[in-house]
Enzyme design. Sequence first.
Site, PDB file in Angstrom:
ATOM      1  N   TYR A  83      34.307  42.199  50.586  1.00 57.30           N
ATOM      2  CA  TYR A  83      33.810  43.065  49.515  1.00 57.30           C
ATOM      3  C   TYR A  83      33.359  44.431  50.044  1.00 57.30           C
ATOM      4  O   TYR A  83      33.441  45.431  49.339  1.00 57.30           O
ATOM      5  CB  TYR A  83      32.662  42.365  48.782  1.00 57.30           C
ATOM      6  CG  TYR A  83      32.582  42.671  47.313  1.00 57.30           C
ATOM      7  CD1 TYR A  83      33.729  42.776  46.530  1.00 57.30           C
ATOM      8  CD2 TYR A  83      31.357  42.847  46.690  1.00 57.30           C
ATOM      9  CE1 TYR A  83      33.649  43.045  45.169  1.00 57.30           C
ATOM     10  CE2 TYR A  83      31.261  43.106  45.337  1.00 57.30           C
ATOM     11  CZ  TYR A  83      32.413  43.204  44.582  1.00 57.30           C
ATOM     12  OH  TYR A  83      32.325  43.474  43.243  1.00 57.30           O
ATOM     13  N   LYS A 143      27.585  47.645  44.515  1.00 55.31           N
ATOM     14  CA  LYS A 143      26.958  46.715  43.572  1.00 55.31           C
ATOM     15  C   LYS A 143      25.454  46.593  43.837  1.00 55.31           C
ATOM     16  O   LYS A 143      24.652  46.466  42.893  1.00 55.31           O
ATOM     17  CB  LYS A 143      27.627  45.341  43.651  1.00 55.31           C
ATOM     18  CG  LYS A 143      28.999  45.294  43.006  1.00 55.31           C
ATOM     19  CD  LYS A 143      28.934  45.628  41.522  1.00 55.31           C
ATOM     20  CE  LYS A 143      30.272  45.440  40.835  1.00 55.31           C
ATOM     21  NZ  LYS A 143      30.225  45.846  39.408  1.00 55.31           N
TER      22      LYS A 143
END
Length: 253
Positions: free
Chosen positions: A152, A159
């Site tokens: 990620y 995020k």
Amino acid sequence: MGILEGRRLLVTGVLMDSSIAFHVARIAQQEGAEVVLTSFGRTMKITQTIAKRLPTTPPVVELDVQDDEHLASLAERVGEHVDGLDGVLHSIGFAPQGAFDFLGASWDDVSTALHVSAYSLKALAVAALPLMPNGGSVVGLTFDGRFAWPVYDWMGVAKAAFESTSRYLARDLGPKGVRVNVVAAGPIRTTAAKSIPAFDTFENTWGERAPLGWDVRDAEPTARACCALLSDWFPATTGEMVHVDGGVHAMGQ
């Protein structure tokens, strides 16, 4: 009477009928809400086509969250379709492929990820605020940014920034009667997920770790949580992250 009866919602991020945002819009309409969608650029026609699969075809207004003019005129343009807003769903995220190489990523790639995937929550909320004079609810979608997930990389950093942004927004918009919360979903097989390298790293193990099990093809549990937060059933909840992940967040390794 549905839990969203009479409420007016702005829903971003409807690209395909597999999108979490699509299911939020669908359930919201079934629960009595009036929905307006956003899209931009080449995806406008796709969103307009997919919108026809909803129970009632909603209007689609153009919004590129990196375009200051789009943001400045958003309230006026949405106001052509509804006389105000009671809620906004932020379902926007993007990172260039280079951002999925943590050590090798350029600042250009990282800054794009942060702008589109984190700062845009503040930008969207402020742009919609004139349509919420009596308060409302802003709900965002995240993938729990507290951890360093495999593959990620800078999207995970974005995020984490997104979740922090939601808390500062909760602080500053609370006095205006606006609640700001995020839903941390488990992996869902959406168009956005396909852009993440080795996304099947999550798909193949999540269901085994989740006490309740997990279906990567089922966006409805996440969408229901978003609709609940967009309703008036959580009148004193803000700055919160609600997990809809089958329970993985509570388990050890």
